[in-house]
Design an enzyme around this catalytic site. Structure first.
Site, short mmCIF file in Angstrom:
data_model
loop_
_atom_site.label_atom_id
_atom_site.label_comp_id
_atom_site.label_asym_id
_atom_site.label_seq_id
_atom_site.Cartn_x
_atom_site.Cartn_y
_atom_site.Cartn_z
N ASP A 202 0.82 -1.09 -0.06
CA ASP A 202 0.02 0.09 0.04
C ASP A 202 0.90 1.24 0.07
O ASP A 202 2.16 1.04 -0.49
CB ASP A 202 -0.86 0.18 1.17
CG ASP A 202 -2.33 0.84 0.87
OD1 ASP A 202 -2.22 2.01 0.75
OD2 ASP A 202 -3.46 0.01 1.04
N HIS B 149 2.15 1.99 -3.15
CA HIS B 149 1.23 3.09 -3.72
C HIS B 149 1.84 4.32 -3.87
O HIS B 149 0.87 5.38 -3.85
CB HIS B 149 -0.05 2.84 -3.21
CG HIS B 149 -0.87 1.48 -3.44
ND1 HIS B 149 -2.26 1.47 -2.85
CD2 HIS B 149 -0.65 0.64 -3.91
CE1 HIS B 149 -2.40 0.11 -3.37
NE2 HIS B 149 -1.52 -0.51 -3.90
#
Ligand SMILES: *[C@@H]1O[C@H](CO)[C@@H](O)[C@H](O)[C@H]1NC(C)=O
Length: 391
Positions: free
Chosen positions: A218, A241
């Site tokens: 993430d 991310h």
């Protein structure tokens, strides 16, 4: 030469080595002396608790020492306030219990709570999160899941040279408190592992994050509401991310984010480079005074992005984000975009982005210039800006 000389040499060496390891505190409580077993199987939780109670209760700055070896530890709270500064020196590896449900039902694994003056140096922690991720992928009843190491309401903390593997959720969380230095961290989980952010900041100020490698599933770093005065430098990010301010504006009343510097970051095949993200819902939140500079993008899907239309599960039908974004500078950002829209500014119709600056940008897509996309944004450019700005 004589043995006597050699011996005296050694005698001098030992105290100086101890001094080197334990610093000025010159005294340490080893978890092994409290019954911890470095065998990778025995439960050492109680020993860690007892050693912490001693170190935290000492009127002199003390070191809690974790020697080489593997120690299994269940979720544990290292509570403050302590009587003096505490150093945690880790030479070994701290492992989660093999059954993921033990961590899964706790929000946190290694939690420092209300400690003022703390250094965590070295060490490896491994939450062994694979079982938890697999439960989530199969939509089981997996419980909340644990952050690996958390600092809640702690002031003046240093985390230096820590390695974290395979967190169930985020690796490092800092919530509340002031003045944290995170340096030379290695945070790793597979690119596909759900919600394994690297570092999450919230309601905190005076944080520096430097010299770290973050490969995870993430955000490499996520900056939540109420975060101020943050300096992020010399980071390798990806897979992951990217670096994200947000998600913001989930509630009506929310503390803003201000004075954030991100410099010297290399992104490798991440979903985003630098992102600001807010829910499309009313809020009094804000973002102001942000500098993103000296960044390299390697095949990043959204190198520069503001997304104020974030919404899940139809929780914001026909609403706009109230989060006011202003004073954001992007300078010297180069590299490759994996999508044609390398610069995407999707601001709120009811509170447009203002004071956005682009300077010396060069982002290409498939060896040709990428494009920009703008809505509800006011800004200016300086130097060469490729793709051409759409302000
Ligand atoms: C902004 O944050 C930096 C730390 O990154 C700090 O040194 C500086 O004083 C802050 N500026 C203001 C105006 O508070």
């Amino acid at each position: 030469m004589s043995r006597t000389l050699d011996l005296s040499h050694n005698i001098c060496l030992i105290p100086s080595l101890l001094f080197f390891f334990f610093g000025l505190s010159n005294a340490a409580y080893s978890v092994v002396d409290f019954g911890a077993r470095p065998d990778g199987l025995s439960d050492s939780t109680q020993a860690f608790k007892k050693a912490w109670a001693k170190a935290c209760g000492s009127t002199r700055a003390m070191t809690l020492y974790v020697p080489k070896g593997k120690y299994v530890v269940r979720p544990i709270n290292f509570n403050g306030p302590c009587k003096s500064r505490v150093n945690v020196l880790i030479k070994g590896t701290i492992l989660a219990p093999p059954d993921y449900r033990v961590l899964g039902q706790s929000r946190t694994w290694l939690l420092f709570y209300g400690v003022n003056g703390l250094t965590v140096k070295g060490g490896t922690i491994d939450a062994r999160g694979a079982g938890y991720w697999s439960c989530k992928r199969h939509h089981g009843n997996c419980n909340i899941g644990a952050q690996s190491i958390s600092f809640i309401g702690c002031n003046d903390i240093v985390v230096d040279g820590l390695t974290s593997y395979n967190s169930q959720r985020m690796h490092v969380g800092i919530v509340g408190g002031r003045n944290a230095a995170l340096k030379y961290l290695t945070l790793r989980a597979p690119g596909g592992s759900p919600n394994t952010d690297g570092i999450h900041l919230q309601d905190t100020s005076g944080v520096t994050i430097v010299g770290s490698v973050i490969k995870t599933g993430d955000d490499c770093i996520s900056i939540g509401p109420g975060t101020r005065d943050v300096w992020i430098q010399q980071i390798a990010c990806g897979p992951g991310h990217g670096i994200s301010i947000g998600s913001l504006g989930n509630s009506i009343h929310e503390a803003g984010v201000q004075n954030i510097t991100v410099t010297g970051v290399v992104f490798w095949k991440t979903q985003n480079g630098v992102r600001i993200k807010s829910w499309a819902r009313p809020s009094n939140g804000f973002v102001r005074g942000v500098i993103f500079r000296n960044l390299v993008m390697n095949n990043v899907y959204n190198p520069i992005i503001i997304d104020q239309n974030y919404c899940l599960n139809n929780q914001c039908p026909h609403q706009n984000s109230g989060v006011k974004i202003s004073g954001v500078k992007y300078r010297n950002i180069k590299g490759t975009s994996k999508s044609k829209v390398a610069v995407s500014f999707d601001c709120s119709p009811s509170s447009p982005c203002t004071g956005i600056k682009l300077q010396d940008i060069k982002l290409t897509y498939n060896h040709s210039p990428a494009v920009s996309s703008c809505s509800h944004i006011h800004g200016s450019t300086k130097g060469a800006v490729i793709p051409r700005s759409c302000f």
